[in-house]
Every structure is written in C-alpha cells, then in structure tokens.
Design a protein around this motif. Structure first.
Motif, PDB file in Angstrom:
ATOM      1  N   VAL A  34       0.879  -1.469  -0.191  1.00 44.03           N
ATOM      2  CA  VAL A  34      -0.067  -0.195  -0.054  1.00 44.03           C
ATOM      3  C   VAL A  34       0.783   1.209   0.140  1.00 44.03           C
ATOM      4  O   VAL A  34       0.392   2.445  -0.262  1.00 44.03           O
ATOM      5  N   ILE A  35       2.181   1.549   0.187  1.00 44.20           N
ATOM      6  CA  ILE A  35       2.791   2.535   0.135  1.00 44.20           C
ATOM      7  C   ILE A  35       3.150   2.446  -1.530  1.00 44.20           C
ATOM      8  O   ILE A  35       4.446   2.404  -1.812  1.00 44.20           O
ATOM      9  N   PRO A  52      -5.048   3.148   0.342  1.00 42.58           N
ATOM     10  CA  PRO A  52      -5.886   1.673   0.696  1.00 42.58           C
ATOM     11  C   PRO A  52      -6.439   0.844  -0.146  1.00 42.58           C
ATOM     12  O   PRO A  52      -6.425   0.915  -1.823  1.00 42.58           O
ATOM     13  N   THR A  53      -6.918  -0.492   0.834  1.00 43.40           N
ATOM     14  CA  THR A  53      -6.702  -2.218  -0.224  1.00 43.40           C
ATOM     15  C   THR A  53      -8.179  -1.255  -0.253  1.00 43.40           C
ATOM     16  O   THR A  53      -8.305  -2.315  -1.833  1.00 43.40           O
ATOM     17  N   TYR A  54      -9.522  -0.733   0.249  1.00 43.47           N
ATOM     18  CA  TYR A  54     -10.421  -0.452  -0.763  1.00 43.47           C
ATOM     19  C   TYR A  54     -10.865   0.801   0.336  1.00 43.47           C
ATOM     20  O   TYR A  54     -10.290   0.940   1.167  1.00 43.47           O
ATOM     21  N   LEU A  55     -11.671   1.298  -0.636  1.00 44.78           N
ATOM     22  CA  LEU A  55     -12.422   2.571  -0.288  1.00 44.78           C
ATOM     23  C   LEU A  55     -13.005   2.734   1.388  1.00 44.78           C
ATOM     24  O   LEU A  55     -13.288   3.604   1.557  1.00 44.78           O
ATOM     25  N   GLY A  56     -13.766   2.046   1.113  1.00 41.41           N
ATOM     26  CA  GLY A  56     -14.690   1.236   2.780  1.00 41.41           C
ATOM     27  C   GLY A  56     -13.507   0.709   3.862  1.00 41.41           C
ATOM     28  O   GLY A  56     -13.461   0.481   5.123  1.00 41.41           O
ATOM     29  N   ALA A  88      -5.995   2.025  -8.700  1.00 43.16           N
ATOM     30  CA  ALA A  88      -6.556   1.069  -7.372  1.00 43.16           C
ATOM     31  C   ALA A  88      -5.975  -0.443  -7.344  1.00 43.16           C
ATOM     32  O   ALA A  88      -4.590  -0.093  -7.880  1.00 43.16           O
ATOM     33  N   TRP A  89      -5.785   0.028  -5.474  1.00 40.58           N
ATOM     34  CA  TRP A  89      -4.336  -1.667  -5.275  1.00 40.58           C
ATOM     35  C   TRP A  89      -5.903  -2.758  -5.015  1.00 40.58           C
ATOM     36  O   TRP A  89      -6.865  -2.795  -5.716  1.00 40.58           O
TER      37      TRP A  89
END
Length: 166
Positions: A34-35, A52-56, A88-89
């Motif tokens: 994620v970095i 982020p791995t996902y927005l939520g 996106a990740w």
C-alpha cells in the motif's frame, strides 16, 4: 527538547514500509503493497503516498496516523501523508514475503494475476493454508475483516480466511 536529525528518504521509506497493518498486525504495510511514493513534494516537505486496499477500509485513519508518527520519529514532523486512489490497489501488490506471512497465519493469499494473457477463471479452489489441498469451497463472503471472506477445505474440513482479490 532536542531536535531529531532528519533521516534520509531511503531510511524513512524503510521505516514506513515496516509499519504493521492495523487489521493484520503480522503484515507490514510495505509487504501489503500500500506504500507508494516517499519523496519531497514541490515545497520540499516529505510526502508519503499510500493506496488503501479499498475505500471502505476502517483502518485508513489508523494507517495514516501510524505513518505520520513514523515520519515525526524520523525527523520529519511536517511531512504529509496522502491517500492515492488511482491506480487502485490490487492484491498483485502484495510481496512474496507478505504472501508467505498471510499463509503462515492461516490466511490464504490470493494468487497473482498473470502479467499478460486472458483473465483466468478459477475452476479449482484456493489452496488451503493448513493442508495445501485445492479442494476448497466458499463458506461465507464475510470474514474476520472486511477485505476477507471465509473458505472451507473439504479435504481437512478446516475453515480459513481468504484475502479477497479486489
């Protein structure tokens, strides 16, 4: 209070990448992939980008706070932490060491996508982290964290979390 000598960008990157993930503390943010960039911004202040791995993800504030603490400890108290959403990740960013840590903790890591060629449709199960069998089936879309689901191995009958390929 004595001022801390500011560490180099390479030293800061190494320390930021070693920050544990708040939801999977055995996994470092660097191994999670994620970095992003760790570099001086246009104004000379150090900036760390993370995806982020996902927005939520409920751990976003905790991740940013932990990174900011490391930056201050490294002599960069005025550094910025920025979320980057594009690109996106994906789980392809997880390092081999990260995949090994996930498996060692009973979480089936997603398999990397092929570099080129057709999109693979999974006709065989995810390998069980307990016995290695691919005779696994979905059990629940809900797992211990929002980015995991639960699978069951039909060979050893164990339930195990699977890091969802987003």
């Amino acid at each position: 209070m004595t001022a801390v000598k500011a560490l180099s960008v390479a030293e800061v990157r190494a320390r930021v990448e070693a920050v544990p993930d708040p939801e999977l503390p055995f996994l470092a943010l660097g191994d999670l992939g994620v970095i992003g960039s760790v570099a001086p911004g246009a104004d000379g202040r150090l900036e760390v980008e993370f995806t982020p791995t996902y927005l939520g993800c409920p751990a976003l504030a905790s991740m940013a706070s932990s990174i900011q603490e490391v930056l201050a400890d490294c002599g960069h108290p005025d550094a910025r932490v920025r979320q980057v959403l594009s690109p996106a990740w994906t789980t392809d960013r997880i390092t081999e060491a990260g995949r090994a840590e996930l498996a060692a903790h009973g979480i089936a890591p997603p398999t990397p996508a092929p570099e080129d060629g057709p999109v693979l449709v999974r006709l065989i199960g995810v390998p069980c982290p307990h016995c290695g069998s691919r005779a696994t089936r979905p059990h629940s879309v809900f797992g211990p964290t929002r980015c995991q689901s639960m699978l069951r191995c039909t060979a050893c009958a164990e339930l195990f979390p699977h890091l969802s390929a987003l």
